[in-house]
Design a protein around this motif. Sequence first.
Motif, PDB file in Angstrom:
ATOM      1  N   MET A   1      21.578 -64.882  -7.047  1.00 27.39           N
ATOM      2  CA  MET A   1      21.381 -63.456  -6.815  1.00 27.39           C
ATOM      3  C   MET A   1      20.987 -62.751  -8.103  1.00 27.39           C
ATOM      4  N   THR A   2      20.115 -61.768  -7.972  1.00 28.35           N
ATOM      5  CA  THR A   2      19.687 -60.977  -9.129  1.00 28.35           C
ATOM      6  C   THR A   2      20.599 -59.766  -9.285  1.00 28.35           C
ATOM      7  N   VAL A   3      21.062 -59.531 -10.504  1.00 25.91           N
ATOM      8  CA  VAL A   3      21.908 -58.380 -10.803  1.00 25.91           C
ATOM      9  C   VAL A   3      21.021 -57.202 -11.175  1.00 25.91           C
ATOM     10  N   ALA A   4      21.114 -56.128 -10.405  1.00 25.76           N
ATOM     11  CA  ALA A   4      20.327 -54.925 -10.673  1.00 25.76           C
ATOM     12  C   ALA A   4      21.056 -54.058 -11.694  1.00 25.76           C
ATOM     13  N   VAL A   5      20.360 -53.684 -12.763  1.00 25.42           N
ATOM     14  CA  VAL A   5      20.969 -52.940 -13.871  1.00 25.42           C
ATOM     15  C   VAL A   5      20.274 -51.596 -14.067  1.00 25.42           C
ATOM     16  N   LEU A   6      21.087 -50.554 -14.239  1.00 22.11           N
ATOM     17  CA  LEU A   6      20.570 -49.233 -14.589  1.00 22.11           C
ATOM     18  C   LEU A   6      20.930 -48.950 -16.039  1.00 22.11           C
ATOM     19  N   LEU A   7      19.956 -48.539 -16.848  1.00 21.31           N
ATOM     20  CA  LEU A   7      20.185 -48.209 -18.249  1.00 21.31           C
ATOM     21  C   LEU A   7      20.359 -46.707 -18.399  1.00 21.31           C
ATOM     22  N   ALA A   8      21.445 -46.281 -19.019  1.00 19.80           N
ATOM     23  CA  ALA A   8      21.692 -44.857 -19.243  1.00 19.80           C
ATOM     24  C   ALA A   8      21.947 -44.629 -20.734  1.00 19.80           C
ATOM     25  N   ASP A   9      20.952 -44.118 -21.416  1.00 22.43           N
ATOM     26  CA  ASP A   9      21.036 -43.862 -22.859  1.00 22.43           C
ATOM     27  C   ASP A   9      19.990 -42.810 -23.197  1.00 22.43           C
ATOM     28  N   ASP A  10      20.337 -41.873 -24.074  1.00 20.24           N
ATOM     29  CA  ASP A  10      19.393 -40.798 -24.385  1.00 20.24           C
ATOM     30  C   ASP A  10      18.357 -41.196 -25.430  1.00 20.24           C
ATOM     31  N   GLN A  11      18.422 -42.424 -25.915  1.00 22.51           N
ATOM     32  CA  GLN A  11      17.447 -42.878 -26.905  1.00 22.51           C
ATOM     33  C   GLN A  11      16.475 -43.867 -26.252  1.00 22.51           C
ATOM     34  N   PRO A  12      15.235 -43.451 -26.029  1.00 23.57           N
ATOM     35  CA  PRO A  12      14.251 -44.299 -25.345  1.00 23.57           C
ATOM     36  C   PRO A  12      14.045 -45.659 -26.004  1.00 23.57           C
ATOM     37  N   TRP A  13      14.084 -45.688 -27.323  1.00 23.56           N
ATOM     38  CA  TRP A  13      13.830 -46.952 -28.012  1.00 23.56           C
ATOM     39  C   TRP A  13      14.955 -47.947 -27.772  1.00 23.56           C
ATOM     40  N   LEU A  14      16.193 -47.448 -27.592  1.00 21.53           N
ATOM     41  CA  LEU A  14      17.295 -48.354 -27.261  1.00 21.53           C
ATOM     42  C   LEU A  14      17.139 -48.886 -25.836  1.00 21.53           C
ATOM     43  N   ARG A  15      16.745 -48.013 -24.925  1.00 20.45           N
ATOM     44  CA  ARG A  15      16.523 -48.466 -23.550  1.00 20.45           C
ATOM     45  C   ARG A  15      15.420 -49.519 -23.511  1.00 20.45           C
ATOM     46  N   LEU A  16      14.393 -49.312 -24.310  1.00 23.54           N
ATOM     47  CA  LEU A  16      13.286 -50.262 -24.367  1.00 23.54           C
ATOM     48  C   LEU A  16      13.785 -51.627 -24.833  1.00 23.54           C
ATOM     49  N   LEU A  47      19.488 -45.736  -6.317  1.00 26.30           N
ATOM     50  CA  LEU A  47      19.125 -47.138  -6.527  1.00 26.30           C
ATOM     51  C   LEU A  47      20.249 -48.131  -6.243  1.00 26.30           C
ATOM     52  N   ALA A  48      21.504 -47.658  -6.239  1.00 30.49           N
ATOM     53  CA  ALA A  48      22.663 -48.524  -5.997  1.00 30.49           C
ATOM     54  C   ALA A  48      22.633 -49.782  -6.867  1.00 30.49           C
ATOM     55  N   PRO A  49      22.560 -49.631  -8.189  1.00 32.05           N
ATOM     56  CA  PRO A  49      22.536 -50.814  -9.058  1.00 32.05           C
ATOM     57  C   PRO A  49      23.889 -51.521  -9.038  1.00 32.05           C
ATOM     58  N   ASP A  50      23.875 -52.790  -9.411  1.00 36.71           N
ATOM     59  CA  ASP A  50      25.131 -53.539  -9.495  1.00 36.71           C
ATOM     60  C   ASP A  50      25.922 -53.108 -10.730  1.00 36.71           C
ATOM     61  N   VAL A  51      25.211 -52.876 -11.828  1.00 39.96           N
ATOM     62  CA  VAL A  51      25.841 -52.525 -13.102  1.00 39.96           C
ATOM     63  C   VAL A  51      25.089 -51.363 -13.749  1.00 39.96           C
ATOM     64  N   VAL A  52      25.844 -50.411 -14.299  1.00 40.77           N
ATOM     65  CA  VAL A  52      25.266 -49.325 -15.086  1.00 40.77           C
ATOM     66  C   VAL A  52      25.654 -49.542 -16.537  1.00 40.77           C
ATOM     67  N   ALA A 121      30.356 -59.554 -11.613  1.00 34.18           N
ATOM     68  CA  ALA A 121      31.218 -60.469 -10.862  1.00 34.18           C
ATOM     69  C   ALA A 121      32.606 -59.888 -10.607  1.00 34.18           C
ATOM     70  N   GLY A 122      32.832 -58.654 -11.105  1.00 37.40           N
ATOM     71  CA  GLY A 122      34.109 -57.998 -10.854  1.00 37.40           C
ATOM     72  C   GLY A 122      35.139 -58.163 -11.948  1.00 37.40           C
ATOM     73  N   ASN A 123      34.735 -58.701 -13.086  1.00 34.77           N
ATOM     74  CA  ASN A 123      35.656 -58.888 -14.200  1.00 34.77           C
ATOM     75  C   ASN A 123      35.559 -57.731 -15.192  1.00 34.77           C
ATOM     76  N   ALA A 124      36.581 -57.603 -16.024  1.00 39.61           N
ATOM     77  CA  ALA A 124      36.563 -56.580 -17.071  1.00 39.61           C
ATOM     78  C   ALA A 124      35.977 -57.176 -18.340  1.00 39.61           C
ATOM     79  N   VAL A 125      35.295 -56.351 -19.096  1.00 40.06           N
ATOM     80  CA  VAL A 125      34.732 -56.801 -20.365  1.00 40.06           C
ATOM     81  C   VAL A 125      35.385 -56.006 -21.480  1.00 40.06           C
ATOM     82  N   VAL A 126      36.529 -56.479 -21.919  1.00 36.52           N
ATOM     83  CA  VAL A 126      37.243 -55.873 -23.034  1.00 36.52           C
ATOM     84  C   VAL A 126      37.899 -57.018 -23.794  1.00 36.52           C
ATOM     85  N   ALA A 127      37.388 -57.326 -24.968  1.00 37.30           N
ATOM     86  CA  ALA A 127      37.938 -58.434 -25.746  1.00 37.30           C
ATOM     87  C   ALA A 127      39.414 -58.190 -26.040  1.00 37.30           C
TER      88      ALA A 127
END
Length: 221
Positions: A1-16, A47-52, A121-127
């Motif tokens: 399955m493909t994970v759909a991602v939405l990028l939210a950042d006010d800096q275009p070069w970072l999104r790029l 868009l209902a992305p999987d991850v923002v 996958a439903g996991n937390a990402v916090v080291a």
Amino acid sequence: MTVAVLLADDQPWLRLGFRAVLDAQPDLEVVGEAGDGDEAAALVRELAPDVVLMDVRMPVLDGIEATRRIVASGSPSRVLVLTTFDLDEYVFAALRAGASGFLLKDAEPADLIAGIRAVAAGNAVVAPSVTKRLIETFTRQVPRPPADGRFGELTAREREVVVEVAGGRSNKEIADRLFVSETTIKVHVGRVLAKLGLRDRAQVIVFAYENGVVTPGTADA
């Protein structure tokens, strides 16, 4: 399955840059970009992305309020917060708002990719090490609400699992410490989430500290 991602950042070069890294993966696809939190919340509805992938500091509406709105809407989209500093009070606020974790903006591409996959996958990402520093720093500054009665509805084993999750441990590490199988721990974590009405492990960590289930330093043993 493909994970759909939405990028939210006010800096275009970072999104790029993020788009170039993510679109190069066969299982990841950037489906949209937002330059502020308000636009991000609107695109989640559309868009209902999987991850923002959510920046904290943005104009119009910051990442924290955008995360809160996305979670409150009942959207299944998961939010992975990006921040410049690993001890940023805004990150703790984002976790409380329902974010599934956070990464530093200068994280290695491999860590970014792994983080998105884990959140999808439903996991937390916090080291674990960052979890301890973050939570221990800011729970001292945030007044605790009255004890949540839902914790009393958990079984003794489920309460043990909550403490272990609050220590930032993986299912395998918890299984080894409690002398049970990893599958059993997955079942316990699922039941804990259902009984407490929480979305993921990141919220379990916040719940545990805010309600005095563990206190700074006690989840390390």
